[in-house]
Enzyme design. Structure first.
Site, PDB file in Angstrom:
ATOM      1  N   SER A  64     -15.718   0.396  -2.423  1.00 57.70           N
ATOM      2  CA  SER A  64     -16.456   0.193  -3.663  1.00 57.70           C
ATOM      3  C   SER A  64     -16.053  -1.129  -4.311  1.00 57.70           C
ATOM      4  O   SER A  64     -16.216  -2.170  -3.696  1.00 57.70           O
ATOM      5  CB  SER A  64     -16.230   1.397  -4.588  1.00 57.70           C
ATOM      6  OG  SER A  64     -17.212   1.452  -5.593  1.00 57.70           O
ATOM      7  N   ASP A  84       3.873  -2.957   6.176  1.00 55.98           N
ATOM      8  CA  ASP A  84       3.760  -2.859   4.727  1.00 55.98           C
ATOM      9  C   ASP A  84       2.313  -2.719   4.273  1.00 55.98           C
ATOM     10  O   ASP A  84       1.443  -3.527   4.641  1.00 55.98           O
ATOM     11  CB  ASP A  84       4.369  -4.092   4.054  1.00 55.98           C
ATOM     12  CG  ASP A  84       5.862  -4.171   4.247  1.00 55.98           C
ATOM     13  OD1 ASP A  84       6.596  -4.018   3.264  1.00 55.98           O
ATOM     14  OD2 ASP A  84       6.307  -4.389   5.404  1.00 55.98           O
TER      15      ASP A  84
END
Length: 360
Positions: A42, A226
């Site tokens: 979105s 990460d």
């Protein structure tokens, strides 16, 4: 600072995505921080596409500058979508306590939009219908986010027919794919996309229904461990909602956080297996999780404000994002590529009740 590589996971949440704009703007200040991949849904898909297109256009400082130009243009255009000049003027000139913020929302496009979408659908507008995001994406200074250069980009949308998540990447991250990821069905017509391999055409809605954002593409072995999650939906609200609007707001937040919470729970499970040396010879990546968020800010906003992209609010959200990212870097830069900065085990402590080993 030694060069460090990370992945970004960008949540969706309408106009609240301007918080992530600020976060990205601050991260782009650091030449040592390299972004290997971006997953977005979105508003997170819009941010991710703008960031990717800029970084892929040039190397080094010029690429970071191009990414910043794209993000500034994106949110400048989103701000122009708001047409309530009175509310825009009030918000841009004074801080709004929550009560007054809700009062202004009653006279904003969000108030009548919420009501009118219960009666009319985007398909009722006939030839007057337009998706404004098409022009926003087209007018970016650097609009090519489907290139193979730069960070990998993953954009999630929800297949209307199957209810399953679809992740677009590489050359398939087209403007239609990004618009599909941001397609709230009460506001926009479903985005129809043809699969070049099968020849079939499917309709897509907002990716937040199935993955906000999609995490699994970042588990690929060649990407860094990460994952920096930029949260724009509050994880925790201490107050129990009591009014109809407050209840609807919290339902919205819980719904759009549910897929992320499921992903984090799965990651926590893998971490436990790894800590107990129970993974054996199974090739399984154990991610390092980080979050940049400001739950205090988000608790002072309502879900309705996601549909109020007026420039004053967007500017404040951007600044809050910069502050949050600056705090994260000051506190946790050394931990990147070394350890988690989110305690997932603490997050999920007490989520089950009843006798150990038995479902409740």
């Amino acid at each position: 600072m030694k060069e460090k590589h990370v992945n970004l996971a960008l949540q969706g949440g309408g106009a609240h995505g301007a918080f992530a704009w600020g976060v990205l703007d601050r991260l782009l200040d650091e030449s040592w921080l390299r972004i290997a991949a971006i997953t977005g849904t979105s508003a997170g898909a819009l941010n991710g596409a703008a960031l990717k297109a800029g970084l892929s256009r040039y190397q080094g400082a010029k690429g970071r500058r191009a990414a910043r130009e794209n993000l500034d243009k994106l949110w400048g255009e989103v701000g122009e979508i708001s047409d309530n000049n009175v509310v825009r003027w009030m918000h841009s000139r004074m801080p709004m306590p929550r009560g007054l913020h809700r009062l202004t929302e009653m006279f904003s496009p969000a108030a009548w939009l919420d009501s009118i979408t219960r009666i009319f659908s985007p398909y009722d507008y006939g030839p007057f219908y337009v998706n404004p995001l098409a022009a926003v994406l087209r007018e970016l200074p650097y609009p090519d986010f489907s290139t193979e250069e730069g960070p990998e980009l993953f954009v999630a949308a929800t297949n209307v027919r199957t209810g399953r998540m679809r992740v677009f990447t590489g050359r398939r991250v087209t403007p239609d794919a990004v618009m599909a990821s941001a397609c709230l069905p009460s506001l926009f017509r479903a985005i129809e996309i043809r699969d070049p391999e099968t020849g079939e055409t499917d309709a897509f809605w907002d990716g937040g229904f199935t993955g906000n954002p999609a995490m699994f593409p970042l588990y690929r072995s060649h990407l860094p461990r990460d994952i920096v999650i930029v949260n724009i939906n509050p994880m925790i609200r201490d107050c129990v909602p009591r009014t109809p609007v407050e209840i609807a707001d919290r339902v919205n937040e819980i719904s759009f956080n549910s897929a992320l919470m499921a992903d984090l729970r799965a990651i926590n499970f893998v971490k436990k297996l790894d800590a107990e040396d129970r993974l054996g010879d199974r090739a399984m990546k154990v991610p390092l999780i980080h979050m940049i968020l400001d739950d205090t800010l988000m608790n002072n906003l309502s879900a309705r404000s996601k549909m109020m992209p007026e420039p004053g609010m967007l500017a404040r959200m951007k600044e809050a994002g910069r502050v949050a990212a600056d705090s994260f870097l000051n506190d946790h830069a050394d931990a990147l590529n070394n350890s988690d900065t989110v305690d997932l085990s603490a997050m999920f402590t007490g989520v089950t009740v009843g006798q150990p080993g038995k479902p409740s």
